[in-house]
Write a protein that holds these residues in place. Structure first.
Motif, PDB file in Angstrom:
ATOM      1  N   TYR A 222       0.808  -1.121   0.140  1.00 46.22           N
ATOM      2  CA  TYR A 222       0.051   0.155   0.025  1.00 46.22           C
ATOM      3  C   TYR A 222       0.840   1.325  -0.144  1.00 46.22           C
ATOM      4  N   ARG A 223       1.919   1.061   0.472  1.00 44.28           N
ATOM      5  CA  ARG A 223       2.832   2.446   1.099  1.00 44.28           C
ATOM      6  C   ARG A 223       4.303   2.192   0.683  1.00 44.28           C
ATOM      7  N   VAL A 224       4.739   2.878  -0.331  1.00 47.94           N
ATOM      8  CA  VAL A 224       6.274   2.865  -0.590  1.00 47.94           C
ATOM      9  C   VAL A 224       6.876   4.026   0.076  1.00 47.94           C
ATOM     10  N   GLU A 225       7.733   3.781   0.849  1.00 48.79           N
ATOM     11  CA  GLU A 225       8.415   4.979   1.633  1.00 48.79           C
ATOM     12  C   GLU A 225       9.759   5.293   0.796  1.00 48.79           C
ATOM     13  N   THR A 226      10.021   6.657   1.045  1.00 49.00           N
ATOM     14  CA  THR A 226      11.317   7.082   0.933  1.00 49.00           C
ATOM     15  C   THR A 226      12.137   7.425   1.935  1.00 49.00           C
ATOM     16  N   VAL A 227      13.354   6.628   1.848  1.00 48.42           N
ATOM     17  CA  VAL A 227      13.878   6.830   3.114  1.00 48.42           C
ATOM     18  C   VAL A 227      15.816   7.223   2.689  1.00 48.42           C
ATOM     19  N   SER A 228      16.250   7.507   3.795  1.00 44.85           N
ATOM     20  CA  SER A 228      17.708   7.743   3.634  1.00 44.85           C
ATOM     21  C   SER A 228      18.456   6.350   3.719  1.00 44.85           C
TER      22      SER A 228
END
Length: 207
Positions: A111-117
């Motif tokens: 459902y949710r794809v994160e943007t991460v470091s």
């Protein structure tokens, strides 16, 4: 190297080389198989891969230690693909999560794809929720799966979803799926529809 392993990695490398945004300096395949971690060499040409371009790596000699640890520490992740497809790169630059507006993203990716470091715990947490994440400081997408088939399919679906969401912004934005509905579709896919695929593809990267 076992020729069957090479042929399997080469098959998906060729598919990735045909995708928009393929870059030799970014694209990488990593595979955990029978206790070994296979990794395509930096700057390998996926359109003309050779056995010399694939190495069995250890923590000491991989340049992707975070990804290596993910493969060694998660029984649901046996394959990783690093890429820089154009719409996923744009999504990464925006720095916000990508929410599923398409059924296939909800089912196959999450459902949710994160943007991460590019941080071990951040990437690990993101891949607990979905089959991919965007790494903002590298402009790279990481997709994963129980095998290379799933990791490559996840990238294909994620790129299409990022394109739809970004283009829809000009019209007021894409309408996200209801989370409870998306989570249900994901559960059904993982428990039922992917079972047949998993049996067929088990030789392509499952522990």
């Amino acid at each position: 190297m076992d020729n069957n392993i090479f042929e399997m990695i080469n098959k998906y490398a060729e598919e990735l080389s045909l995708m928009d945004g393929y870059r030799r300096d970014v694209n990488k395949i990593m595979l955990n198989l029978a206790g070994n971690c296979y990794e395509t060499a930096d700057d390998a040409d996926f359109a003309a891969l050779s056995q010399d371009d694939i190495e069995i790596v250890s923590p000491e000699d991989t340049s992707h230690f975070i990804e290596y640890k993910l493969l060694q520490g998660n029984h649901d992740i046996n394959a990783l693909v690093l890429s820089a497809t154009p719409y996923c790169r744009q999504a990464a630059k925006q720095g916000r999560p990508l929410i599923a507006a398409l059924d296939d993203m909800a089912q196959i990716v999450g459902y949710r794809v994160e943007t991460v470091s590019y941080d071990e715990q951040a990437v690990k947490n993101a891949l607990k929720k979905a089959e991919g994440c965007f790494v903002r400081d590298k402009g790279v997408t990481i997709t994963c799966g129980r095998n290379l088939y799933e990791a490559v399919v996840a990238l294909t679906i994620l790129e299409k979803s990022a394109e739809v969401n970004l283009k829809a912004e000009a019209l007021g934005g894409a309408k996200p799926l209801p989370k409870i509905e998306a989570d249900f579709m994901r559960m059904i896919y993982k428990k039922k529809y992917s079972k047949a695929e998993q049996e067929v593809k088990s030789k392509e990267g499952d522990a």
